[in-house]
Design an enzyme around this catalytic site. Sequence first.
Site, PDB file in Angstrom:
ATOM      1  N   HIS A  57       0.821  -1.212   0.000  1.00 47.92           N
ATOM      2  CA  HIS A  57       0.000   0.000   0.000  1.00 47.92           C
ATOM      3  C   HIS A  57       0.855   1.262   0.000  1.00 47.92           C
ATOM      4  CE1 HIS A  57      -3.618   2.417   0.854  1.00 47.92           C
ATOM      5  NE2 HIS A  57      -2.817   3.133   1.590  1.00 47.92           N
ATOM      6  N   TYR A  60       4.537   0.568  -3.066  1.00 51.02           N
ATOM      7  CA  TYR A  60       4.389   0.224  -4.478  1.00 51.02           C
ATOM      8  C   TYR A  60       5.534  -0.676  -4.962  1.00 51.02           C
ATOM      9  CZ  TYR A  60       0.860   3.925  -4.554  1.00 51.02           C
ATOM     10  OH  TYR A  60      -0.254   4.693  -4.304  1.00 51.02           O
ATOM     11  N   GLU A 106      -8.473   6.711  -4.541  1.00 52.33           N
ATOM     12  CA  GLU A 106      -7.662   5.781  -3.747  1.00 52.33           C
ATOM     13  C   GLU A 106      -8.551   4.676  -3.177  1.00 52.33           C
ATOM     14  OE1 GLU A 106      -5.499   7.115  -0.075  1.00 52.33           O
ATOM     15  OE2 GLU A 106      -3.762   6.565  -1.318  1.00 52.33           O
ATOM     16  N   SER A 107      -7.934   3.546  -2.921  1.00 49.52           N
ATOM     17  CA  SER A 107      -8.679   2.382  -2.435  1.00 49.52           C
ATOM     18  C   SER A 107      -8.746   2.341  -0.914  1.00 49.52           C
ATOM     19  CB  SER A 107      -7.998   1.101  -2.922  1.00 49.52           C
ATOM     20  OG  SER A 107      -6.683   1.005  -2.380  1.00 49.52           O
ATOM     21  N   HIS A 108      -9.845   1.808  -0.421  1.00 48.89           N
ATOM     22  CA  HIS A 108      -9.988   1.454   0.993  1.00 48.89           C
ATOM     23  C   HIS A 108     -10.753   0.135   1.049  1.00 48.89           C
ATOM     24  CE1 HIS A 108      -9.772   3.293   5.219  1.00 48.89           C
ATOM     25  NE2 HIS A 108      -8.600   3.429   4.659  1.00 48.89           N
ATOM     26  N   ASN A 109     -10.223  -0.825   0.306  1.00 53.87           N
ATOM     27  CA  ASN A 109     -10.943  -2.068   0.051  1.00 53.87           C
ATOM     28  C   ASN A 109     -11.005  -2.984   1.265  1.00 53.87           C
ATOM     29  OD1 ASN A 109     -11.028  -1.082  -2.576  1.00 53.87           O
ATOM     30  ND2 ASN A 109      -9.270  -2.285  -3.235  1.00 53.87           N
ATOM     31  N   ASP A 282      -0.478  14.800   4.825  1.00 52.84           N
ATOM     32  CA  ASP A 282      -1.578  14.223   5.597  1.00 52.84           C
ATOM     33  C   ASP A 282      -1.125  12.926   6.242  1.00 52.84           C
ATOM     34  OD1 ASP A 282      -1.635  12.934   2.902  1.00 52.84           O
ATOM     35  OD2 ASP A 282      -3.283  11.815   3.811  1.00 52.84           O
ATOM     36  N   SER A 327      -4.830   6.558  13.127  1.00 50.88           N
ATOM     37  CA  SER A 327      -5.917   7.417  13.605  1.00 50.88           C
ATOM     38  C   SER A 327      -6.150   8.527  12.595  1.00 50.88           C
ATOM     39  CB  SER A 327      -5.569   8.013  14.969  1.00 50.88           C
ATOM     40  OG  SER A 327      -5.517   7.005  15.960  1.00 50.88           O
ATOM     41  N   ASN A 547      -3.126   5.206  -7.847  1.00 48.68           N
ATOM     42  CA  ASN A 547      -3.024   4.373  -6.660  1.00 48.68           C
ATOM     43  C   ASN A 547      -3.042   2.923  -7.121  1.00 48.68           C
ATOM     44  OD1 ASN A 547      -5.200   3.051  -4.277  1.00 48.68           O
ATOM     45  ND2 ASN A 547      -3.211   3.840  -3.681  1.00 48.68           N
TER      46      ASN A 547
END
Length: 758
Positions: A57, A60, A106-109, A282, A327, A547
Amino acid sequence: MTVHNDTVEAAQATPELEQPWEELGLKEDEYGRIREILGRRPTDAELTAYSVMWSEHCSYKSSKTHLRYFGQTATEEMNSKILAGIGENAGVVDIGDGDAVTFRVESHNSPSFVEPYQGAATGIGGIVRDIMAMGARPIAVMDQLRFGPADAPDTKRVLPGVVSGIGGYGNSLGLPNIGGETVFDEAYLGNPLVNALAVGTLKVEDLKLAFASGTGNKVMLFGSRTGLDGIGGVSVLGSANFEEGEERKLPSVQVGDPFAEKVLIEACLELYGAGVVDGIQDLGGGGLACATAELAAAGDGGMRVNLDNVPLRAENMTAAEILASESQERMCAVVAPENLDKFYDICAKWDVTAAEIGEVIDEKDRYVVYHNGEVVVDAPASTIDEGPVYERPFARPEWQDELQRLQPVERPEDLKQALLDMVSSPALCSRDFITKQFDRYVRGNTVKAQYSDAGVLRINEETGRGVAVSADASGRYAKLDPNMGARLALAEAYRNVAVTGAKPVAVTNCLNFGSPENTDVMWQFREAVHGLADGAVELGIPVSGGNVSFYNQTGDEPILPTPVVGVLGVIEDVHQAIGHDLGTVDEPEVLVVLGETKDEFGGSIWQQVSGGGLNGLPPQVDLADEEKLAEFFVGNTGLTAAHDVSEGGLAQAVIEMLLRAGKGVDLDLSKVHEDDFVALFSESASRAVVATTADRVDALLIRADELGIPAATIGATDDSAELTVGGVSLAISELYEAWSQTLPELFGHAVGANSVVE
């Protein structure tokens, strides 16, 4: 109570201490490489930092070698309007007159399978912070969703939570959701895809980048406090295969607070406006370890971090836990000492917690972390940030040839029933159950959203300039031919933007694939990257970023290769944006099909709905035809409606244009294709249906001819409120009923899970 630290000094004294490198997702050779870099065993904190940063993640590591192809193929002219590109938090595009737009998907799979609500919610939060980190105000979100079969028990668990999470977070932020896509397929059962896209706007001169420079400048952590949620979240979960029962890995999923993010957005924008931020990053995947190591690696010095100053919301956290925690709602800034007071004042105004956790040091690439007054990390920042690069073996699968053999296409015995079956199928039915849970018009700049080919936003209230954004993918096409599948995703997103009247200017992507350790998957990935990169060159628009999400599989079975492609377009006057609903004028509208219709059913929705499985070749796209089609729409003010032709073919496009129009139409498809079945359900690319008034038809046909676009008039609207085609007639109300009831009947148990925004 003092937390025990595994210090650098202790690591030097206990070189043979056994460490849980495998449990943290590292390979044995990677652990050996870390020891070689450090000249000793790593501390617990170092091992954690390397493990999260060397995860797929964050690093890469399996995709870098192929992703370089984007840079190798892009031309200087293509990139001339890109202010920030591949490798940055988000791509930034100069759209003219000092305005810039940033967008990323972007993924949050994996987190969304484990805990659907928070997984999806924090996916929105994370992509919004990527936009914030470019110096932009977030102005909209979108989503790309993939689930197992719509009637599967686990889909009934996952989908309502994901949709509620997207709406709950995005609505609370006050960001309109301007579009998306929801796909159901057996391949995603046990591994749903939740891809979140965000758009932001800024002035060209306000661009911010992620780097730490200036010896003595302070490293500031601000936003929410750091807790135990999200440890090993997207970084570790995103590098693992799921087995049955693993949906209970709750501690790994972050917990979001959209109201904390809302004030963080405003605080960031005021900090930027005050000129007190030199660098910004971020905190998302990889947590504080990622943010600080990336800032240090990108800067001209090194960094000293003191974890004792990190505001915590859990007691007795170890250095490793503080560094790895994901967090939410946190940012990291580099601030000059003379600007600290102003920085603190602005954070206090917004009630945002801020703390000085480190400083830039005059030792290039050195990254030192203290906890309880002792050194727990001392490593080259670049070695944490960059990670290994793998040349994974890849090979065309032995089964590919057999898959590409098209089986006989079953033709309908009852055309009326076939049309009803198609519009009511989970593949093509109404998404109102989903989209009405999202606020689409908050902020007052949404021009097109629901029932639109692309989301359209006003960017400049004085000039009326705006942008159109669409994201698309077909895993079915990509399974049959990943190179062509990626091109088709690009073509559809490009076309969706173009039919609104916008000019496509940039591309982003989220490449969702199975395990990179599978040679079949790596071949699919390489082919998709080349298809997308070469396609972008052919269209002359740059890929501004992207991504990669690997390990999307349950056990040994990978998902369909799913390259999600987003396209951003610019429209000079949003008041001229074209919608796809008929009936917006008082007189009859003539319908014209643009583009050539061929007998192409490989990977089609008809093939899926009729029980034909998945086989054959996908539609073959010539991107030069997409360019011609896009050119047709730029400045064409004589159109009353336009809709791209894609999934479900011409039949679905025309039905969607009629559903809310109160009109009917008698279709003559003889000029589209000699076979009405092919004309109705083929999914040939580079096509659109346009509508205009009778007095403008000739001009429309002349324009199409000048551009070399085949055009066929297929009928005109009437007051019958019926669709007539191929000798059968259906009431539009009957089609609407079939189209609108599928998802409510499947997921009615979840009604009330989130507020419905009308």
